[in-house]
Motif scaffolding. Sequence first.
Motif, short mmCIF file in Angstrom:
data_model
loop_
_atom_site.label_atom_id
_atom_site.label_comp_id
_atom_site.label_asym_id
_atom_site.label_seq_id
_atom_site.Cartn_x
_atom_site.Cartn_y
_atom_site.Cartn_z
N LEU A 114 0.81 -1.21 0.00
CA LEU A 114 0.00 0.00 0.00
C LEU A 114 0.85 1.27 0.00
O LEU A 114 0.51 2.25 -0.63
CB LEU A 114 -0.92 0.02 1.23
CG LEU A 114 -2.11 -0.92 1.20
CD1 LEU A 114 -2.81 -0.90 2.55
CD2 LEU A 114 -3.07 -0.53 0.09
N GLY A 115 1.94 1.26 0.75
CA GLY A 115 2.77 2.46 0.85
C GLY A 115 2.04 3.61 1.50
O GLY A 115 2.30 4.78 1.20
N ILE A 116 1.15 3.29 2.42
CA ILE A 116 0.37 4.35 3.07
C ILE A 116 1.25 5.10 4.08
O ILE A 116 2.18 4.54 4.64
CB ILE A 116 -0.89 3.79 3.77
CG1 ILE A 116 -0.53 2.71 4.76
CG2 ILE A 116 -1.88 3.29 2.74
CD1 ILE A 116 -1.73 2.19 5.51
N PRO A 117 0.94 6.39 4.32
CA PRO A 117 1.76 7.15 5.26
C PRO A 117 1.57 6.66 6.69
O PRO A 117 0.45 6.41 7.14
CB PRO A 117 1.24 8.58 5.11
CG PRO A 117 -0.11 8.46 4.51
CD PRO A 117 -0.13 7.18 3.74
N ILE A 118 2.68 6.52 7.38
CA ILE A 118 2.69 6.09 8.78
C ILE A 118 3.42 7.16 9.57
O ILE A 118 4.57 7.47 9.28
CB ILE A 118 3.40 4.73 8.96
CG1 ILE A 118 2.82 3.65 8.04
CG2 ILE A 118 3.40 4.32 10.42
CD1 ILE A 118 1.43 3.18 8.39
N GLU A 119 2.75 7.70 10.56
CA GLU A 119 3.35 8.73 11.41
C GLU A 119 3.96 8.07 12.64
O GLU A 119 3.32 7.23 13.27
CB GLU A 119 2.28 9.75 11.81
CG GLU A 119 2.82 10.87 12.67
CD GLU A 119 1.73 11.88 13.02
OE1 GLU A 119 0.63 11.83 12.44
OE2 GLU A 119 2.00 12.72 13.90
N VAL A 120 5.17 8.47 13.00
CA VAL A 120 5.85 7.97 14.19
C VAL A 120 6.05 9.15 15.13
O VAL A 120 6.63 10.16 14.74
CB VAL A 120 7.22 7.36 13.83
CG1 VAL A 120 7.95 6.91 15.08
CG2 VAL A 120 7.06 6.21 12.85
N ARG A 121 5.57 8.99 16.35
CA ARG A 121 5.70 10.08 17.32
C ARG A 121 6.08 9.51 18.68
O ARG A 121 5.40 8.62 19.19
CB ARG A 121 4.38 10.83 17.43
CG ARG A 121 4.54 12.17 18.11
CD ARG A 121 3.28 12.95 18.17
NE ARG A 121 2.73 13.23 16.86
CZ ARG A 121 1.66 13.99 16.66
NH1 ARG A 121 1.02 14.52 17.68
NH2 ARG A 121 1.22 14.20 15.44
N PRO A 122 7.18 10.01 19.27
CA PRO A 122 7.56 9.54 20.62
C PRO A 122 6.47 9.90 21.63
O PRO A 122 5.83 10.95 21.53
CB PRO A 122 8.84 10.31 20.92
CG PRO A 122 9.37 10.73 19.60
CD PRO A 122 8.16 10.94 18.72
N ILE A 123 6.29 9.02 22.60
CA ILE A 123 5.35 9.27 23.69
C ILE A 123 6.16 9.79 24.87
O ILE A 123 7.09 9.13 25.32
CB ILE A 123 4.58 7.99 24.07
CG1 ILE A 123 3.73 7.55 22.88
CG2 ILE A 123 3.74 8.22 25.33
CD1 ILE A 123 3.03 6.22 23.08
N VAL A 124 5.82 10.97 25.32
CA VAL A 124 6.60 11.58 26.40
C VAL A 124 5.84 11.66 27.71
O VAL A 124 6.42 11.98 28.74
CB VAL A 124 7.11 12.98 26.00
CG1 VAL A 124 8.07 12.87 24.84
CG2 VAL A 124 5.97 13.91 25.67
N GLY A 125 4.54 11.42 27.69
CA GLY A 125 3.76 11.51 28.93
C GLY A 125 3.45 12.95 29.26
O GLY A 125 3.87 13.88 28.57
#
Length: 131
Positions: A114-125
């Motif tokens: 698919l090559g769909i966009p995937i967002e990566v975001r750190p969880i900081v609390g």
Amino acid sequence: MKYMIMMHTGQDATEGIMNWSQQDVKRHIEFQHDFDRELREAGEMVFNEGLTFPDQARIVRHDGKGAPAVTDGPFPEAKEFLIGFWIVDCASPERAYEIAAKASSAPGKDGAPLGIPIEVRPIVGPPQADA
């Protein structure tokens, strides 16, 4: 460190999956199950879920006066929306990017990635109360 890996899709992609062959849907779901199992076996999976289509989403606001204001959402003019996510706990941002890239490679119609966009975001609390 924990990361939220978010799968976004567009209106066209969503309509597309509804028109895939049964074999294509089965191949896609099997990929997702295998992917989730790999993350669990690696000890990196914290939590994951799929989400409903945006027509079932609501935006809620507190107005300080009484009952919350509930409106349709997300915004109808949005071209992409969040359709699912994983919370993973892994050693580095690079590993989180590898996981996201694999999620993006999920098979679509005729087995093509698919090559769909995937967002990566750190969880900081939450921030410290005394900060």
